[in-house]
Design a protein around this motif. Sequence first.
Motif, PDB file in Angstrom:
ATOM      1  N   ASP A   1       0.848  -1.186   0.000  1.00 55.21           N
ATOM      2  CA  ASP A   1       0.000   0.000   0.000  1.00 55.21           C
ATOM      3  C   ASP A   1       0.891   1.246   0.000  1.00 55.21           C
ATOM      4  OD1 ASP A   1      -2.223   1.560   0.029  1.00 55.21           O
ATOM      5  OD2 ASP A   1      -2.709   1.271   2.144  1.00 55.21           O
ATOM      6  N   VAL A   2       0.287   2.366  -0.405  1.00 49.79           N
ATOM      7  CA  VAL A   2       0.954   3.659  -0.415  1.00 49.79           C
ATOM      8  C   VAL A   2      -0.057   4.713   0.002  1.00 49.79           C
ATOM      9  CG1 VAL A   2       0.469   4.175  -2.833  1.00 49.79           C
ATOM     10  CG2 VAL A   2       2.495   5.164  -1.735  1.00 49.79           C
ATOM     11  N   ALA A   3       0.414   5.783   0.667  1.00 48.85           N
ATOM     12  CA  ALA A   3      -0.496   6.812   1.166  1.00 48.85           C
ATOM     13  C   ALA A   3       0.214   8.158   1.173  1.00 48.85           C
ATOM     14  CB  ALA A   3      -0.991   6.459   2.566  1.00 48.85           C
ATOM     15  N   TRP A   4      -0.572   9.214   0.830  1.00 44.38           N
ATOM     16  CA  TRP A   4      -0.078  10.584   0.917  1.00 44.38           C
ATOM     17  C   TRP A   4      -0.186  11.086   2.352  1.00 44.38           C
ATOM     18  CZ3 TRP A   4       2.585  12.836  -2.826  1.00 44.38           C
ATOM     19  CH2 TRP A   4       2.358  12.501  -4.156  1.00 44.38           C
ATOM     20  N   ALA A   5       0.746  11.969   2.739  1.00 43.79           N
ATOM     21  CA  ALA A   5       0.665  12.610   4.051  1.00 43.79           C
ATOM     22  C   ALA A   5      -0.360  13.744   3.992  1.00 43.79           C
ATOM     23  CB  ALA A   5       2.023  13.147   4.471  1.00 43.79           C
ATOM     24  N   PRO A   6      -1.205  13.900   5.014  1.00 45.22           N
ATOM     25  CA  PRO A   6      -2.237  14.953   4.966  1.00 45.22           C
ATOM     26  C   PRO A   6      -1.698  16.350   5.250  1.00 45.22           C
ATOM     27  CG  PRO A   6      -2.386  13.750   7.023  1.00 45.22           C
ATOM     28  CD  PRO A   6      -1.319  13.058   6.224  1.00 45.22           C
ATOM     29  N   TYR A   7      -0.456  16.480   5.710  1.00 50.08           N
ATOM     30  CA  TYR A   7       0.098  17.775   6.080  1.00 50.08           C
ATOM     31  C   TYR A   7       1.102  18.307   5.059  1.00 50.08           C
ATOM     32  CZ  TYR A   7       3.592  14.437   7.757  1.00 50.08           C
ATOM     33  OH  TYR A   7       4.482  13.396   7.845  1.00 50.08           O
ATOM     34  N   SER A   8       1.442  17.521   4.049  1.00 49.73           N
ATOM     35  CA  SER A   8       2.432  17.952   3.061  1.00 49.73           C
ATOM     36  C   SER A   8       2.105  17.325   1.721  1.00 49.73           C
ATOM     37  CB  SER A   8       3.846  17.557   3.504  1.00 49.73           C
ATOM     38  OG  SER A   8       4.796  17.877   2.518  1.00 49.73           O
TER      39      SER A   8
END
Length: 619
Positions: free
Chosen positions: A519-526
């Motif tokens: 899995d891969v995920a974007w950071a919500p703060y950057s």
Amino acid sequence: MDKGDGLDRGKKSKPSDQLKLTEAELKENITKVLNTHNPHAPQNIVRFNYKVRKFAAYFSCSTIFKVLLCLNKVPTSLSKSTFLASLFFDLSQATPVEDGGEVEEAEEEDRPDSVASKADKKGVKLGNFFHFTDRATQTLNNPPRQINCQTAPPPRSIFSATANQWQIYDAYCEELQKQEKQKATLLKKETDKSKKGVLVTETQSTDLTEVAKETKILERMVHQNTFDEIAQDFKYFEDPSDKFRGQEGTLLPLWTFQHEETRGLSVTALCWNSKYQDLFAVGMGSYDFCKQGRGMIVFYSLKNSSFPEYVFPTTSGVQCLDIHPQHFYLTVVGFYDGCVAVYNLKKKSLEPVCKGTPKTSLLTNPVWQVRWQNDDIDNNHNFFSVSADSRVVSWTLIKHELISTETIRLSVNGGLSNVPDDEQLVNISGGTSLDFHKQTDHLFLVGTEQGKIHKCSIHYSSKFLKTYNAHNSAVYTVKWNHFHPRVFISCSADWTVKIWDDTIKVPVFTFDLMSAIGDVAWAPYSSTIFAAVTIDGIVRVFDLSINKYEAICQQLVVAKKKTKLTHIEFNPVHPVIIVGDDQGLVSSFKLSPNLRKTPKVRSCQNSKDLSIRKNPSLK
């Protein structure tokens, strides 16, 4: 001292009448014996002797003391105890004296029953009669009384009869009937007691439900006291070693979450609650298609890692889930058997509020992704799903019923709408992932088993807006960036993570992680930070603003080598990530300061206006 008084106070003065003694008389030792003898006490007391029924002389303590003094002169041939006993007996047997007469001692020969004489004759040592006291009692004897009782004779009757085999049989049958009636009455009593017990337990359960909130708060307090060090690290700890690492960072392990009933299941989905930032949902199932069975939906809180907040068992394995961004109590779940269901956390029931399957479904294939969308015009809840049977379906929740509408069918060449079923089975392309645009509601991306990514729109069901030849294997995850409207990320089983610009069919960045990616995920703060997990148990965190080629954090987070990481999610508020594996364990980690730096904002112009200017289709 006054010397003029004429007295010598150092010398002792003698009285004039003091007796003068010689030196020999002064050195002579004079022994004085103190006794209790009273010379003024009478010596001739006479009292009545009940034994001889006459008056006899009474010997005082002084007389007895004189006798004790005489013991020193007892002959050696006679013991002191024998001598004392005989002496006292002789004194007690003295001739009684009449009133006013004197006491005469009896001679030895007049007392043939003397104890001393008997002792001398028999040669037996007498006992100690010193403590002997002669006492006499006079009691009144009650006259005897005779008591008699008489009862009525029992009634008697003469009976005679003859017994045969049939009479004995009938008697046995009557006895059996009586016993059966007794058993029936006992069973009724037991059932009544059990009913009463059930009522008592129900009342107790109702009582427990009244204090459920208080007990939950108390349980959280005990948990936070038990894991106080982890709670302190979560809130206050900042890794000071980042100052010496340059641009690299680390992951600090926090809590681990695992329920006993989830053993044997893998973590197949993770999702944070948008309102309660400490609450997240975990989908349990299996990616091994040969070992499909039960599943489970578990809700954990960072405030209590020992036991989940909610548990919903399912008959089929969970493959995906999503929590509604506005209505935080609604959760949509996709199952391996092709069904979708909506759960309401406000309801106490373990069953879903509604459950459904596509009406035109020819195959019962797994649902790989579900995503909530904004409510329709009638304020009905709406979500989309993509499954392995190539269908992207829109679901509308109307009065606890799910109404499905096929949005688009995936194929190798393009969208399918009016193609015969035989050709559909040949040309279908199973969907594996789905994500909607963050600013434009009708745009969404779909990943397929063939490694392609299709950009689609809800308003166009006959064709794709754009197709990207992304990977050589199935696309596991595709997600839009939270900040940039044209950027999205994808990962696949071909060991690569790719970052795309939707206006370009070639990836902007490609990262080969040398292992299959879960899995891969974007950071919500950057907008430049993302994280990926691989099956070798390593979490990699990238920051494109710092290093465009390598990860700034690469850390092994599992204890066992055979454990495979399946999913990862960033917390929307706190600097925390959660990671799930194929053993049903969810681990939480805190990002060090180097892993949560915000990029510098360019002051030239707004990136959104620039993207709309370059791509008018985003309007």
